[in-house]
Design an enzyme around this catalytic site. Structure first.
Site, PDB file in Angstrom:
ATOM      1  N   GLY A  12       0.770  -1.233   0.000  1.00 21.93           N
ATOM      2  CA  GLY A  12       0.000   0.000   0.000  1.00 21.93           C
ATOM      3  C   GLY A  12       0.800   1.281   0.000  1.00 21.93           C
ATOM      4  O   GLY A  12       0.255   2.340   0.329  1.00 21.93           O
ATOM      5  N   ASN A  14       1.840   2.983  -2.532  1.00 22.98           N
ATOM      6  CA  ASN A  14       1.255   3.898  -3.524  1.00 22.98           C
ATOM      7  C   ASN A  14      -0.047   4.493  -3.000  1.00 22.98           C
ATOM      8  O   ASN A  14      -0.329   5.672  -3.211  1.00 22.98           O
ATOM      9  CB  ASN A  14       1.023   3.183  -4.858  1.00 22.98           C
ATOM     10  CG  ASN A  14       2.266   3.158  -5.723  1.00 22.98           C
ATOM     11  OD1 ASN A  14       2.627   4.159  -6.338  1.00 22.98           O
ATOM     12  ND2 ASN A  14       2.938   2.033  -5.740  1.00 22.98           N
ATOM     13  N   LYS A  64     -14.399 -14.689  -8.313  1.00 21.21           N
ATOM     14  CA  LYS A  64     -14.201 -13.451  -9.064  1.00 21.21           C
ATOM     15  C   LYS A  64     -15.528 -12.756  -9.366  1.00 21.21           C
ATOM     16  O   LYS A  64     -15.700 -11.561  -9.130  1.00 21.21           O
ATOM     17  CB  LYS A  64     -13.452 -13.741 -10.361  1.00 21.21           C
ATOM     18  CG  LYS A  64     -13.136 -12.532 -11.184  1.00 21.21           C
ATOM     19  CD  LYS A  64     -12.467 -12.981 -12.472  1.00 21.21           C
ATOM     20  CE  LYS A  64     -11.528 -11.956 -12.967  1.00 21.21           C
ATOM     21  NZ  LYS A  64     -10.289 -12.407 -13.535  1.00 21.21           N
ATOM     22  N   ARG A  90      -5.366  -8.692  -9.136  1.00 18.15           N
ATOM     23  CA  ARG A  90      -6.438  -9.511  -9.710  1.00 18.15           C
ATOM     24  C   ARG A  90      -6.788  -8.950 -11.081  1.00 18.15           C
ATOM     25  O   ARG A  90      -6.916  -7.722 -11.224  1.00 18.15           O
ATOM     26  CB  ARG A  90      -7.697  -9.471  -8.846  1.00 18.15           C
ATOM     27  CG  ARG A  90      -7.526 -10.072  -7.470  1.00 18.15           C
ATOM     28  CD  ARG A  90      -7.639 -11.576  -7.492  1.00 18.15           C
ATOM     29  NE  ARG A  90      -7.528 -12.114  -6.134  1.00 18.15           N
ATOM     30  CZ  ARG A  90      -7.829 -13.372  -5.798  1.00 18.15           C
ATOM     31  NH1 ARG A  90      -8.258 -14.205  -6.747  1.00 18.15           N
ATOM     32  NH2 ARG A  90      -7.690 -13.806  -4.559  1.00 18.15           N
ATOM     33  N   ASN A 106      -4.343   2.361 -13.520  1.00 15.35           N
ATOM     34  CA  ASN A 106      -3.383   1.448 -12.877  1.00 15.35           C
ATOM     35  C   ASN A 106      -1.973   1.989 -13.000  1.00 15.35           C
ATOM     36  O   ASN A 106      -1.661   2.755 -13.920  1.00 15.35           O
ATOM     37  CB  ASN A 106      -3.456   0.066 -13.548  1.00 15.35           C
ATOM     38  CG  ASN A 106      -2.570  -0.961 -12.861  1.00 15.35           C
ATOM     39  OD1 ASN A 106      -2.525  -1.052 -11.647  1.00 15.35           O
ATOM     40  ND2 ASN A 106      -1.839  -1.723 -13.667  1.00 15.35           N
ATOM     41  N   HIS A 108       2.095   0.634 -13.117  1.00 18.37           N
ATOM     42  CA  HIS A 108       2.853  -0.584 -13.388  1.00 18.37           C
ATOM     43  C   HIS A 108       4.338  -0.234 -13.392  1.00 18.37           C
ATOM     44  O   HIS A 108       4.728   0.761 -14.029  1.00 18.37           O
ATOM     45  CB  HIS A 108       2.415  -1.185 -14.728  1.00 18.37           C
ATOM     46  CG  HIS A 108       3.055  -2.500 -15.033  1.00 18.37           C
ATOM     47  ND1 HIS A 108       2.656  -3.671 -14.434  1.00 18.37           N
ATOM     48  CD2 HIS A 108       4.081  -2.804 -15.857  1.00 18.37           C
ATOM     49  CE1 HIS A 108       3.423  -4.656 -14.899  1.00 18.37           C
ATOM     50  NE2 HIS A 108       4.281  -4.160 -15.750  1.00 18.37           N
TER      51      HIS A 108
HETATM   52  N1  LIG Z   1      -8.543  -6.055 -16.751  1.00 21.21           N
HETATM   53  C1  LIG Z   1      -7.430  -5.670 -16.109  1.00 21.21           C
HETATM   54  N2  LIG Z   1      -7.273  -5.958 -14.803  1.00 21.21           N
HETATM   55  C2  LIG Z   1      -6.135  -5.555 -14.150  1.00 21.21           C
HETATM   56  C3  LIG Z   1      -5.115  -4.860 -14.842  1.00 21.21           C
HETATM   57  C4  LIG Z   1      -5.304  -4.570 -16.233  1.00 21.21           C
HETATM   58  O1  LIG Z   1      -4.447  -3.939 -16.886  1.00 21.21           O
HETATM   59  N3  LIG Z   1      -6.472  -4.989 -16.819  1.00 21.21           N
HETATM   60  N4  LIG Z   1      -3.930  -4.509 -14.185  1.00 21.21           N
HETATM   61  C5  LIG Z   1      -3.692  -5.367 -13.025  1.00 21.21           C
HETATM   62  C6  LIG Z   1      -2.501  -5.236 -12.186  1.00 21.21           C
HETATM   63  N5  LIG Z   1      -1.578  -6.332 -12.464  1.00 21.21           N
HETATM   64  C7  LIG Z   1      -0.410  -5.867 -12.981  1.00 21.21           C
HETATM   65  O2  LIG Z   1      -0.404  -4.705 -13.425  1.00 21.21           O
HETATM   66  C8  LIG Z   1      -1.802  -7.748 -12.266  1.00 21.21           C
HETATM   67  C9  LIG Z   1      -3.028  -8.232 -11.885  1.00 21.21           C
HETATM   68  C10 LIG Z   1      -3.233  -9.613 -11.718  1.00 21.21           C
HETATM   69  C11 LIG Z   1      -2.213 -10.511 -11.916  1.00 21.21           C
HETATM   70  C12 LIG Z   1      -2.473 -11.962 -11.730  1.00 21.21           C
HETATM   71  O3  LIG Z   1      -1.706 -12.808 -12.167  1.00 21.21           O
HETATM   72  N6  LIG Z   1      -3.582 -12.287 -11.059  1.00 21.21           N
HETATM   73  C13 LIG Z   1      -4.081 -13.693 -10.970  1.00 21.21           C
HETATM   74  C14 LIG Z   1      -4.144 -14.275  -9.574  1.00 21.21           C
HETATM   75  C15 LIG Z   1      -3.648 -13.383  -8.506  1.00 21.21           C
HETATM   76  C16 LIG Z   1      -3.913 -14.030  -7.124  1.00 21.21           C
HETATM   77  O4  LIG Z   1      -4.685 -14.999  -7.077  1.00 21.21           O
HETATM   78  O5  LIG Z   1      -3.361 -13.528  -6.156  1.00 21.21           O
HETATM   79  C17 LIG Z   1      -5.506 -13.686 -11.470  1.00 21.21           C
HETATM   80  O6  LIG Z   1      -6.164 -12.632 -11.367  1.00 21.21           O
HETATM   81  O7  LIG Z   1      -5.912 -14.768 -11.906  1.00 21.21           O
HETATM   82  C18 LIG Z   1      -0.978 -10.030 -12.303  1.00 21.21           C
HETATM   83  C19 LIG Z   1      -0.771  -8.663 -12.465  1.00 21.21           C
HETATM   84  C20 LIG Z   1      -4.909  -5.269 -12.109  1.00 21.21           C
HETATM   85  N7  LIG Z   1      -5.980  -5.837 -12.831  1.00 21.21           N
HETATM   86  N1  LIG Z   2       1.155  -5.505 -12.182  1.00 24.42           N
HETATM   87  C1  LIG Z   2       0.833  -4.542 -11.175  1.00 24.42           C
HETATM   88  C2  LIG Z   2       2.042  -4.249 -10.344  1.00 24.42           C
HETATM   89  O1  LIG Z   2       3.063  -4.913 -10.444  1.00 24.42           O
HETATM   90  N2  LIG Z   2       1.887  -3.227  -9.530  1.00 24.42           N
HETATM   91  C3  LIG Z   2       2.951  -2.833  -8.656  1.00 24.42           C
HETATM   92  O2  LIG Z   2       2.751  -3.391  -7.365  1.00 24.42           O
HETATM   93  C4  LIG Z   2       3.451  -2.561  -6.432  1.00 24.42           C
HETATM   94  C5  LIG Z   2       2.527  -2.261  -5.301  1.00 24.42           C
HETATM   95  O3  LIG Z   2       3.265  -1.640  -4.281  1.00 24.42           O
HETATM   96  P1  LIG Z   2       2.470  -0.922  -3.080  1.00 24.42           P
HETATM   97  O4  LIG Z   2       1.473  -1.946  -2.565  1.00 24.42           O
HETATM   98  O5  LIG Z   2       3.549  -0.598  -2.094  1.00 24.42           O
HETATM   99  O6  LIG Z   2       1.805   0.287  -3.630  1.00 24.42           O
HETATM  100  C6  LIG Z   2       3.844  -1.280  -7.178  1.00 24.42           C
HETATM  101  O7  LIG Z   2       5.210  -1.308  -7.543  1.00 24.42           O
HETATM  102  C7  LIG Z   2       2.985  -1.347  -8.426  1.00 24.42           C
HETATM  103  O8  LIG Z   2       3.549  -0.688  -9.551  1.00 24.42           O
END
Ligand SMILES: Nc1nc2c(c(=O)[nH]1)N[C@@H](CN(C=O)c1ccc(C(=O)N[C@@H](CCC(=O)O)C(=O)O)cc1)CN2
Ligand SMILES: NCC(=O)N[C@@H]1O[C@H](COP(=O)([O-])[O-])[C@@H](O)[C@H]1O
Length: 199
Positions: A12, A14, A64, A90, A106, A108
């Site tokens: 958290g 960010n 979900k 997620r 978001n 990244h």
């Molecule tokens: N529709 C979208 N959803 C999310 C996005 C996006 O661009 N489009 N960004 C993500 C953030 N994220 C990385 O940026 C990210 C989210 C989820 C996962 C992932 O592998 N999730 C799995 C399981 C995770 C778990 O069970 O803990 C899943 O959802 O099946 C990787 C990267 C936020 N969402």
């Molecule tokens: N694919 C999404 C991803 O990688 N997000 C990344 O998770 C971290 C969360 O840190 P925080 O919980 O300290 O904010 C941040 O570095 C963010 O960019």
């Protein structure tokens, strides 16, 4: 004052950076709630410490679809205008994204489209990049694919560790996300294909 919701899964930091700028009045928003898919997310404690409403999304009990239905009801009941993802791990469904009219943003920790998904910093480190960075983007139905709102690059320093790089990237994130959200809440977005500009 624009109602926003912040979604997280981890530390958290960010969320804290954004909440501090909202609290100072620098960002003209109201944080309706901070939500997580994980009850043990340290970010929820940080939000509570700041007097923010916290919500656990019921991915565990309802899956979900149920969790997104729960979130949709909350977003609509609270009149949330923008959903701000801050380390929310997620994938949001296409139906959820479209119902929010794409008003989801978001952050990244790479220069998308390089290194999408999890552990982007580790991916870049292992690849041996000379330059990496941070991306703030709109969220669409695909992972880390939505139109880019802001990016900032940083060059790797000789002899630095992966931890050093992570710290420098997070420092950029904490500034860039707030700057970009501030513009997002005070501007119209102009789309030309994938290219987005602030008006
Ligand atoms: N529709 C979208 N959803 C999310 C996005 C996006 O661009 N489009 N960004 C993500 C953030 N994220 C990385 O940026 C990210 C989210 C989820 C996962 C992932 O592998 N999730 C799995 C399981 C995770 C778990 O069970 O803990 C899943 O959802 O099946 C990787 C990267 C936020 N969402
Ligand atoms: N694919 C999404 C991803 O990688 N997000 C990344 O998770 C971290 C969360 O840190 P925080 O919980 O300290 O904010 C941040 O570095 C963010 O960019």
């Amino acid at each position: 004052m624009t109602p926003i919701a912040i979604l997280l899964s981890g530390r958290g930091t960010n969320m804290v950076a954004l909440a501090d700028r909202v609290a100072s009045g620098d960002i003209d928003a109201d944080i309706a709630f901070v939500a997580s898919d994980r009850a043990d997310a340290p970010g929820l404690d940080r939000a509570k410490e700041r007097g923010l409403r916290t919500v656990l999304l019921p991915y565990g009990e309802r899956g979900k679809e149920g969790a997104e239905a729960f979130l949709t009801r909350l977003v609509e009941d609270e009149g949330v205008d923008w959903i701000v993802l801050a380390g929310f791990m997620r994938l949001l469904s296409s139906s959820f994204v479209s119902r929010q009219c794409g008003k989801i943003v978001n952050i990244h920790p790479s220069l998308l489209p390089s290194f999408p998904g999890v552990d982007a910093i580790g991916q870049a480190w292992n690849y041996g990049v000379a330059v990496t960075g941070v991306t703030v983007h709109l969220v669409d139905e695909k992972m880390d694919h939505g139109p880019i709102l802001a990016q900032e690059a940083l060059s790797l320093k000789g002899g630095e560790s992966l931890h050093d790089l992570e710290e420098r990237i997070h420092h950029v994130e904490h500034r860039l996300y707030g700057d970009t959200l501030k513009r997002l809440l005070s501007s119209r977005l102009i789309f030309e294909g994938r290219r987005v500009t602030f008006d």
